[in-house]
Design a protein around this motif. Structure first.
Motif, PDB file in Angstrom:
ATOM      1  N   ILE A   7      34.742  37.965  43.538  1.00 32.05           N
ATOM      2  CA  ILE A   7      34.159  39.301  43.387  1.00 32.05           C
ATOM      3  C   ILE A   7      32.876  39.165  42.571  1.00 32.05           C
ATOM      4  N   VAL A   8      31.763  39.644  43.129  1.00 31.48           N
ATOM      5  CA  VAL A   8      30.482  39.625  42.416  1.00 31.48           C
ATOM      6  C   VAL A   8      29.970  41.063  42.356  1.00 31.48           C
ATOM      7  N   GLU A   9      29.971  41.614  41.161  1.00 30.53           N
ATOM      8  CA  GLU A   9      29.640  43.034  40.959  1.00 30.53           C
ATOM      9  C   GLU A   9      29.191  43.221  39.514  1.00 30.53           C
ATOM     10  N   ASP A  10      28.054  43.894  39.309  1.00 31.04           N
ATOM     11  CA  ASP A  10      27.524  44.028  37.948  1.00 31.04           C
ATOM     12  C   ASP A  10      28.044  45.261  37.210  1.00 31.04           C
ATOM     13  N   ASN A  11      28.743  46.133  37.907  1.00 28.59           N
ATOM     14  CA  ASN A  11      29.298  47.327  37.270  1.00 28.59           C
ATOM     15  C   ASN A  11      30.749  47.046  36.880  1.00 28.59           C
ATOM     16  N   GLU A  12      31.029  47.018  35.581  1.00 29.96           N
ATOM     17  CA  GLU A  12      32.364  46.632  35.117  1.00 29.96           C
ATOM     18  C   GLU A  12      33.448  47.590  35.592  1.00 29.96           C
ATOM     19  N   LEU A  13      33.099  48.864  35.752  1.00 31.29           N
ATOM     20  CA  LEU A  13      34.074  49.840  36.235  1.00 31.29           C
ATOM     21  C   LEU A  13      34.542  49.465  37.637  1.00 31.29           C
ATOM     22  N   PHE A  14      33.581  49.145  38.510  1.00 29.14           N
ATOM     23  CA  PHE A  14      33.928  48.765  39.880  1.00 29.14           C
ATOM     24  C   PHE A  14      34.595  47.391  39.921  1.00 29.14           C
ATOM     25  N   VAL A  15      34.150  46.483  39.056  1.00 34.26           N
ATOM     26  CA  VAL A  15      34.761  45.152  38.992  1.00 34.26           C
ATOM     27  C   VAL A  15      36.246  45.272  38.677  1.00 34.26           C
ATOM     28  N   ASN A  16      36.557  46.008  37.626  1.00 32.46           N
ATOM     29  CA  ASN A  16      37.951  46.147  37.207  1.00 32.46           C
ATOM     30  C   ASN A  16      38.790  46.837  38.276  1.00 32.46           C
ATOM     31  N   ARG A  20      41.854  44.976  40.218  1.00 32.51           N
ATOM     32  CA  ARG A  20      43.203  45.560  40.192  1.00 32.51           C
ATOM     33  C   ARG A  20      43.723  45.776  41.608  1.00 32.51           C
ATOM     34  N   SER A  21      42.853  46.245  42.477  1.00 27.85           N
ATOM     35  CA  SER A  21      43.255  46.483  43.867  1.00 27.85           C
ATOM     36  C   SER A  21      43.687  45.180  44.538  1.00 27.85           C
ATOM     37  N   MET A  22      42.977  44.089  44.249  1.00 29.11           N
ATOM     38  CA  MET A  22      43.343  42.793  44.818  1.00 29.11           C
ATOM     39  C   MET A  22      44.740  42.368  44.366  1.00 29.11           C
ATOM     40  N   LYS A  23      45.044  42.594  43.100  1.00 31.64           N
ATOM     41  CA  LYS A  23      46.365  42.229  42.580  1.00 31.64           C
ATOM     42  C   LYS A  23      47.462  43.080  43.227  1.00 31.64           C
ATOM     43  N   VAL A  24      47.168  44.364  43.415  1.00 32.53           N
ATOM     44  CA  VAL A  24      48.131  45.249  44.079  1.00 32.53           C
ATOM     45  C   VAL A  24      48.401  44.769  45.502  1.00 32.53           C
ATOM     46  N   LEU A  25      47.336  44.408  46.216  1.00 24.99           N
ATOM     47  CA  LEU A  25      47.478  43.946  47.597  1.00 24.99           C
ATOM     48  C   LEU A  25      48.212  42.608  47.662  1.00 24.99           C
ATOM     49  N   ALA A  26      47.936  41.731  46.703  1.00 22.27           N
ATOM     50  CA  ALA A  26      48.623  40.436  46.670  1.00 22.27           C
ATOM     51  C   ALA A  26      50.125  40.632  46.500  1.00 22.27           C
ATOM     52  N   ASN A  27      50.503  41.553  45.621  1.00 23.85           N
ATOM     53  CA  ASN A  27      51.927  41.836  45.404  1.00 23.85           C
ATOM     54  C   ASN A  27      52.549  42.520  46.620  1.00 23.85           C
ATOM     55  N   LYS A  28      51.808  43.438  47.203  1.00 23.99           N
ATOM     56  CA  LYS A  28      52.329  44.189  48.347  1.00 23.99           C
ATOM     57  C   LYS A  28      52.615  43.280  49.535  1.00 23.99           C
ATOM     58  N   ILE A  31      51.218  37.623  48.735  1.00 26.30           N
ATOM     59  CA  ILE A  31      50.197  36.594  48.914  1.00 26.30           C
ATOM     60  C   ILE A  31      49.892  35.948  47.567  1.00 26.30           C
ATOM     61  N   ASP A  32      49.900  34.629  47.536  1.00 24.86           N
ATOM     62  CA  ASP A  32      49.482  33.908  46.337  1.00 24.86           C
ATOM     63  C   ASP A  32      47.955  33.974  46.272  1.00 24.86           C
ATOM     64  N   MET A  33      47.435  34.616  45.245  1.00 25.60           N
ATOM     65  CA  MET A  33      45.999  34.886  45.196  1.00 25.60           C
ATOM     66  C   MET A  33      45.372  34.410  43.891  1.00 25.60           C
ATOM     67  N   LYS A  34      44.170  33.867  44.022  1.00 27.10           N
ATOM     68  CA  LYS A  34      43.350  33.528  42.864  1.00 27.10           C
ATOM     69  C   LYS A  34      42.066  34.348  42.950  1.00 27.10           C
ATOM     70  N   VAL A  35      41.803  35.137  41.910  1.00 24.37           N
ATOM     71  CA  VAL A  35      40.625  36.008  41.901  1.00 24.37           C
ATOM     72  C   VAL A  35      39.655  35.544  40.820  1.00 24.37           C
ATOM     73  N   LYS A  36      38.409  35.326  41.206  1.00 26.42           N
ATOM     74  CA  LYS A  36      37.363  34.965  40.258  1.00 26.42           C
ATOM     75  C   LYS A  36      36.293  36.047  40.284  1.00 26.42           C
ATOM     76  N   VAL A  37      35.914  36.523  39.098  1.00 24.13           N
ATOM     77  CA  VAL A  37      34.967  37.633  38.992  1.00 24.13           C
ATOM     78  C   VAL A  37      33.699  37.175  38.275  1.00 24.13           C
ATOM     79  N   PHE A  38      32.555  37.587  38.823  1.00 25.36           N
ATOM     80  CA  PHE A  38      31.262  37.368  38.166  1.00 25.36           C
ATOM     81  C   PHE A  38      30.527  38.701  38.107  1.00 25.36           C
ATOM     82  N   THR A  39      29.979  39.007  36.944  1.00 23.56           N
ATOM     83  CA  THR A  39      29.232  40.258  36.788  1.00 23.56           C
ATOM     84  C   THR A  39      27.728  40.029  36.797  1.00 23.56           C
ATOM     85  N   ASN A  40      27.313  38.774  36.951  1.00 20.97           N
ATOM     86  CA  ASN A  40      25.881  38.486  37.066  1.00 20.97           C
ATOM     87  C   ASN A  40      25.689  37.230  37.907  1.00 20.97           C
ATOM     88  N   VAL A  41      24.468  37.053  38.363  1.00 26.93           N
ATOM     89  CA  VAL A  41      24.123  35.902  39.199  1.00 26.93           C
ATOM     90  C   VAL A  41      23.469  34.842  38.322  1.00 26.93           C
TER      91      VAL A  41
END
Length: 238
Positions: A7-16, A20-28, A31-41
């Motif tokens: 996930i690459v997104e500079d707005n922390e509200l949208f990042v979070n 969270r949505s990815m974790k919900v979908l992984a549980n639903k 799916i074994d999921m690894k999520v990496k987040v970057f807020t800048n390039v």
């Protein structure tokens, strides 16, 4: 199966929210999921793109002063089978991103049901690739020091001549066999490309082309014959 999400997104509200949505979908979907987040390039993001697996990338079209489409191009360079999803506040920016053939677009604020559909699409694409790879698994039989062994063809990184023998690079292991490269090549699938008279590479294990060299996924560099350069580039993209 592990789903690697970037996930690459500079707005922390949208990042979070997206994380969270990815974790919900992984549980639903279990799916074994690894999520990496970057807020800048920056260097850390590009290092991650070069070195880590990415199955699904959620990219803001505008990341601060940086162009998310350019980030998408970099991802596709190293991960041509990645599922890209572009996110933006403004629909007018989506046309530029369409050249990368993303699996979909999302307009902020992201609707969960729409994100879920694209997530499921990415999962099905990866499952399809894995089943295709499993279906096409081929074994090659080799003799090393009078020991007969079978090796998965897809696990061989490259093959090259070495002191009148053939060296097979399989993971971290070097296997030496008494055979010519021309005879060994006859038993291989089109997974392998001849980049020089004495070198064959597994195109799925190629990380990048740098000048007249191929850089493999383990960091090894192999010289491309200038006579074969155009052919090699063409075959890497087919």
């Amino acid at each position: 199966m592990v789903m690697n999400v970037l996930i690459v997104e500079d707005n922390e509200l949208f990042v979070n929210s997206n994380a969270r949505s990815m974790k919900v979908l992984a549980n639903k979907y279990n799916i074994d999921m690894k999520v990496k987040v970057f807020t800048n390039v920056g260097d850390l993001l590009y290092q991650h793109i070069k070195e880590e697996s990415i199955d699904l990338a959620l990219l803001d079209v505008e990341i601060g002063n940086h162009d998310g489409v350019k980030v998408g191009k970099k991802i596709v360079k190293y991960h041509p089978l990645v599922s890209l999803v572009f996110i933006t506040l403004y629909r007018k920016y989506l046309d530029r991103a369409s050249v990368l053939d993303p699996i979909g677009f999302l307009v902020k604020p992201v609707q969960f049901d729409r994100l879920e559909k694209l997530f499921c699409k990415a999962v099905m694409l990866k499952q399809g690739l894995l089943s295709l790879e499993e279906k096409n698994t081929k074994f090659v039989t080799v003799m090393e020091n009078r020991n007969k062994m079978e090796i998965k063809e897809c696990e061989i990184l490259y093959i090259r001549t070495c002191q009148r023998k053939l060296l097979l690079k399989v993971g971290e292991r070097n296997i030496l066999i008494s055979e010519t490269i021309s005879s060994f090549e006859k038993g291989l699938s089109d997974l392998f490309i001849k980049i020089a008279r004495d070198i064959l590479v597994n195109k799925r294990k190629v990380k990048e082309v740098r000048g007249m060299q191929i850089i493999m996924c383990n960091g090894d560099s192999l010289d491309i014959s200038w006579r074969k350069f155009q052919e090699v580039i063409r075959k890497l993209h087919t």
